[in-house]
Write a protein that holds these residues in place. Structure first.
Motif, PDB file in Angstrom:
ATOM      1  N   ALA A  56      -3.196   1.084  11.358  1.00 41.78           N
ATOM      2  CA  ALA A  56      -2.906  -0.199  10.717  1.00 41.78           C
ATOM      3  C   ALA A  56      -1.403  -0.370  10.536  1.00 41.78           C
ATOM      4  O   ALA A  56      -0.646   0.593  10.559  1.00 41.78           O
ATOM      5  N   TYR A  57      -0.996  -1.617  10.344  1.00 43.36           N
ATOM      6  CA  TYR A  57       0.408  -1.925  10.066  1.00 43.36           C
ATOM      7  C   TYR A  57       0.455  -2.907   8.890  1.00 43.36           C
ATOM      8  O   TYR A  57      -0.532  -3.608   8.599  1.00 43.36           O
ATOM      9  N   ALA A  58       1.581  -2.972   8.208  1.00 40.58           N
ATOM     10  CA  ALA A  58       1.749  -3.903   7.096  1.00 40.58           C
ATOM     11  C   ALA A  58       2.240  -5.248   7.623  1.00 40.58           C
ATOM     12  O   ALA A  58       3.255  -5.311   8.326  1.00 40.58           O
ATOM     13  N   ASP A  59       1.525  -6.331   7.293  1.00 37.64           N
ATOM     14  CA  ASP A  59       1.953  -7.657   7.722  1.00 37.64           C
ATOM     15  C   ASP A  59       3.058  -8.183   6.802  1.00 37.64           C
ATOM     16  O   ASP A  59       3.536  -7.462   5.914  1.00 37.64           O
ATOM     17  N   LYS A  60       3.464  -9.429   6.983  1.00 41.38           N
ATOM     18  CA  LYS A  60       4.604  -9.980   6.228  1.00 41.38           C
ATOM     19  C   LYS A  60       4.349 -10.032   4.720  1.00 41.38           C
ATOM     20  O   LYS A  60       5.285 -10.076   3.917  1.00 41.38           O
ATOM     21  N   ASP A  61       3.061 -10.017   4.351  1.00 40.92           N
ATOM     22  CA  ASP A  61       2.705 -10.023   2.926  1.00 40.92           C
ATOM     23  C   ASP A  61       2.485  -8.618   2.374  1.00 40.92           C
ATOM     24  O   ASP A  61       2.142  -8.454   1.207  1.00 40.92           O
ATOM     25  N   GLY A  62       2.654  -7.616   3.227  1.00 43.34           N
ATOM     26  CA  GLY A  62       2.460  -6.236   2.808  1.00 43.34           C
ATOM     27  C   GLY A  62       1.035  -5.752   2.898  1.00 43.34           C
ATOM     28  O   GLY A  62       0.730  -4.619   2.503  1.00 43.34           O
ATOM     29  N   ASP A  63       0.139  -6.600   3.434  1.00 40.00           N
ATOM     30  CA  ASP A  63      -1.258  -6.204   3.587  1.00 40.00           C
ATOM     31  C   ASP A  63      -1.440  -5.454   4.905  1.00 40.00           C
ATOM     32  O   ASP A  63      -0.841  -5.825   5.926  1.00 40.00           O
ATOM     33  N   LEU A  64      -2.265  -4.415   4.890  1.00 34.11           N
ATOM     34  CA  LEU A  64      -2.491  -3.637   6.098  1.00 34.11           C
ATOM     35  C   LEU A  64      -3.493  -4.336   7.014  1.00 34.11           C
ATOM     36  O   LEU A  64      -4.550  -4.783   6.579  1.00 34.11           O
ATOM     37  N   GLN A  65      -3.125  -4.421   8.293  1.00 36.17           N
ATOM     38  CA  GLN A  65      -3.963  -5.048   9.315  1.00 36.17           C
ATOM     39  C   GLN A  65      -4.139  -4.085  10.484  1.00 36.17           C
ATOM     40  O   GLN A  65      -3.292  -3.218  10.720  1.00 36.17           O
ATOM     41  N   PRO A  66      -5.243  -4.203  11.221  1.00 30.52           N
ATOM     42  CA  PRO A  66      -5.421  -3.341  12.398  1.00 30.52           C
ATOM     43  C   PRO A  66      -4.296  -3.541  13.405  1.00 30.52           C
ATOM     44  O   PRO A  66      -3.909  -4.672  13.699  1.00 30.52           O
ATOM     45  N   CYS A  67      -3.759  -2.439  13.932  1.00 29.67           N
ATOM     46  CA  CYS A  67      -2.719  -2.553  14.959  1.00 29.67           C
ATOM     47  C   CYS A  67      -3.282  -3.138  16.250  1.00 29.67           C
ATOM     48  O   CYS A  67      -2.623  -3.908  16.942  1.00 29.67           O
ATOM     49  N   TRP A  68      -4.489  -2.755  16.566  1.00 30.60           N
ATOM     50  CA  TRP A  68      -5.111  -3.199  17.823  1.00 30.60           C
ATOM     51  C   TRP A  68      -6.594  -3.354  17.554  1.00 30.60           C
ATOM     52  O   TRP A  68      -7.265  -2.397  17.178  1.00 30.60           O
TER      53      TRP A  68
END
Length: 273
Positions: free
Chosen positions: A105-117
């Protein structure tokens, strides 16, 4: 002995085994190329990437299908394995495996973790070929995506050829370990269907549940296209569970079939599931 869901957190076990393996002195080259991308799982399952939420869901939902990739598409991993002077990626793996999410996962612009792929729920055109079939057959959010081998490369043939040049015994240990790890995952989830990449079959050690020599009732299919779409279906015995195993080309192959034959090939695969 097969593993019961109540006995362990499969995600913690898998990550701990990777750490243990690459921490052995004979595998130190692999440790340099073990990064955040080396956690085996990809995307979301049951519409979540949070490990605690997923483990709760697994108490009353099952994984219908596992979609296996050969290894991560991260050329920097192999380059780092081959170059003793290259900075290690290992801190990234340690950070990833402790962030509370079962997949990379990576942190989006809001700091929430999202799947990388997320090849199941947000695939590109090539990967849509399979995700459309699986979602139509089994429903959305019930497919689990995982890589068999934790270390990355541009393609799997390059990984095996370059690592063999560096250290053939290291390659053998890496493949044997990867299949043992994959066996644990298959034992735990016992899906109805497993979708495999053809690219891994020829180099897989025989300790793997899904090795072609262990499959029974194998049937081969050839579907007409600009270039033919070829796949096979067999059965794997995992304890008392029989799992349908579909071996098919990597998604990057799909454009070669031709747009006019795409739905025909999809329907042929859908029918055997």
């Amino acid at each position: 002995m097969l593993i019961g869901k109540a006995e362990l957190n499969i995600f913690d076990v898998v990550n701990a085994k990777i750490i243990e393996f690459v921490s052995k002195s004979e595998n130190e080259n692999l440790q340099r190329g073990t990064g955040s991308y080396s956690v085996p799982f990809r995307g979301s399952l049951f519409n979540t990437i949070n490990t605690v939420k997923l483990l709760t869901e697994l108490q009353h939902q099952r994984v219908d299908v596992m979609w296996l990739g050969s290894n991560p598409n991260v050329p920097e991993s192999l380059q780092t394995i081959l170059d003793p002077s290259a900075p290690s990626h290992f801190a990234g793996f340690l950070e990833q495996q402790s962030n509370g999410n079962f997949s990379e996962a990576y942190a989006d612009k809001d700091g929430d973790l999202q799947p990388c792929w997320n090849p199941i729920n947000k695939p590109n055109y090539k990967w849509q070929f399979y995700s459309e079939i699986l979602n139509k057959k089994f429903g959305e959010h019930t497919t689990l995506m995982a890589n068999i081998v934790p270390w990355g490369s541009q393609n799997f043939n390059l990984f095996t050829s370059e690592l063999r040049k560096l250290d053939a015994e290291l390659l053998a240990r890496a493949l044997t370990f990867s299949c043992e790890l994959n066996n644990l995952i298959v034992e735990y989830f016992k899906p109805k269907v497993i979708l495999l990449p053809k690219s891994f079959i020829t180099t897989a050690p025989k300790n793997w549940y899904l090795h072609s020599s262990k499959l029974t009732h194998i049937q081969h299919y050839v579907i007409k296209g600009k270039v033919a779409f070829k796949f096979s279906v067999g059965l794997a015995d995992v304890g008392e569970t029989k799992i349908k195993v579909v071996t098919a080309p990597h998604p990057s192959y799909i454009p070669r079939i031709g747009q006019a034959y795409r739905e025909i090939a999809q329907q042929a695969l859908f029918d055997v599931l």
